[in-house]
Design an enzyme around this catalytic site. Structure first.
Site, PDB file in Angstrom:
ATOM      1  N   PRO A  43      32.131  14.610   8.133  1.00 51.34           N
ATOM      2  CA  PRO A  43      30.932  14.125   8.834  1.00 51.34           C
ATOM      3  C   PRO A  43      29.637  14.559   8.160  1.00 51.34           C
ATOM      4  CG  PRO A  43      31.844  15.979   9.997  1.00 51.34           C
ATOM      5  CD  PRO A  43      32.754  15.727   8.823  1.00 51.34           C
ATOM      6  N   CYS A  44      29.375  14.014   7.005  1.00 51.19           N
ATOM      7  CA  CYS A  44      28.176  14.400   6.268  1.00 51.19           C
ATOM      8  C   CYS A  44      26.921  13.954   7.011  1.00 51.19           C
ATOM      9  CB  CYS A  44      28.205  13.812   4.869  1.00 51.19           C
ATOM     10  SG  CYS A  44      28.529  12.056   4.829  1.00 51.19           S
TER      11      CYS A  44
END
Length: 168
Positions: free
Chosen positions: A134-135
Site C-alpha cells: 500500500p504505497c
DNA sequence: TACATAAGAATAG
DNA sequence: CTATTCTTATGTA
C-alpha cells in the site's frame, strides 16, 4: 508466469504471478499498456499465459477492497521478480501499514534504521505491487499526498476509499 | 502562508 | 560519474 486483469471504477489492474506468488500488480492508465508490458516480459525470457482461474483468491480480495470493505492483503503470497535488497525491505515494511492508516516517508526510514527518506520515496516509486504493497498510505510528513507514479488521482481515490468517502 | 533552496540516500544509465 | 526521485527542513518575505 500467468496473468489476468481486474477492473475497478478508476481503470484496470494487470496481475502477473509466478508459481511462487504474485509478482506484479500494475495500474493501467492506457488500455494498450497491458500489451506493451506483456510483450516486454515475453522478451525477457518469461513464458506468459492468461489464466483467470488461478487468480480467483486475489480477484475476490480486490473486489472486496473496491467495495469499500476493510481488506487484508498480507496473506497473499508474493514473489518479487525485480528490485534491490533495499527496495524489498521498503516494500515489506510498507506492506505492514494497516488499512486506513498512513505513514510518513521519514518514519518508514526510521523503522528500517535508514537515515535517508529520499530513497524511501524512490524505492516506493518502483513498487511493482500496487495496493498489495500500500504505497498510497505513505504521505509526506506534513500529511499532504506528495507524489505517486501511477497518478495522484489514483492515490487520492484509494485513500478516500479506505476513509469511507468513495469519490465518484 | 507561500515559495525557493540545500541536504540527502539509493538507483539507473 | 551524473541525473533522477512518491522528501524534509530551513530561510525569507
Amino acid at each position: 508466469m500467468y496473468y489476468t486483469q481486474v477492473s475497478f471504477p478508476m481503470g484496470k489492474i494487470l496481475l502477473i504471478k509466478s508459481n511462487k506468488g504474485l509478482s506484479i500488480a500494475k495500474y493501467l492508465k492506457a488500455p494498450n499498456e497491458a500489451g506493451k508490458l506483456l510483450s516486454f516480459l515475453k522478451n525477457s525470457s518469461f513464458t506468459l499465459k492468461e489464466n483467470d482461474k488461478l487468480f480467483k483468491p486475489e480477484k475476490e480480495l480486490f473486489y472486496e477492497y473496491f467495495n469499500g470493505k476493510q481488506t487484508d492483503f498480507t496473506c497473499v503470497p508474493i514473489d518479487f521478480i525485480s528490485g534491490t535488497p533495499f527496495q524489498k525491505k521498503v516494500w515489506l515494511e510498507t506492506r505492514k501499514i494497516p488499512y486506513g492508516k498512513t505513514e510518513a516517508y521519514k518514519s518508514i526510514g526510521e523503522k528500517l534504521g535508514q537515515k535517508g527518506f529520499q530513497s524511501i520515496g524512490q524505492a516506493l516509486s518502483r513498487n511493482p505491487l500496487i495496493i498489495i504493497v500500500p504505497c498510497h498510505r505513505v504521505l509526506k510528513s506534513d500529511g499532504t499526498l506528495g507524489g505517486f507514479s501511477a497518478g495522484l488521482k489514483l492515490k487520492d481515490y484509494l485513500l478516500r476509499l479506505e476513509q469511507g468517502n468513495v469519490p465518484i
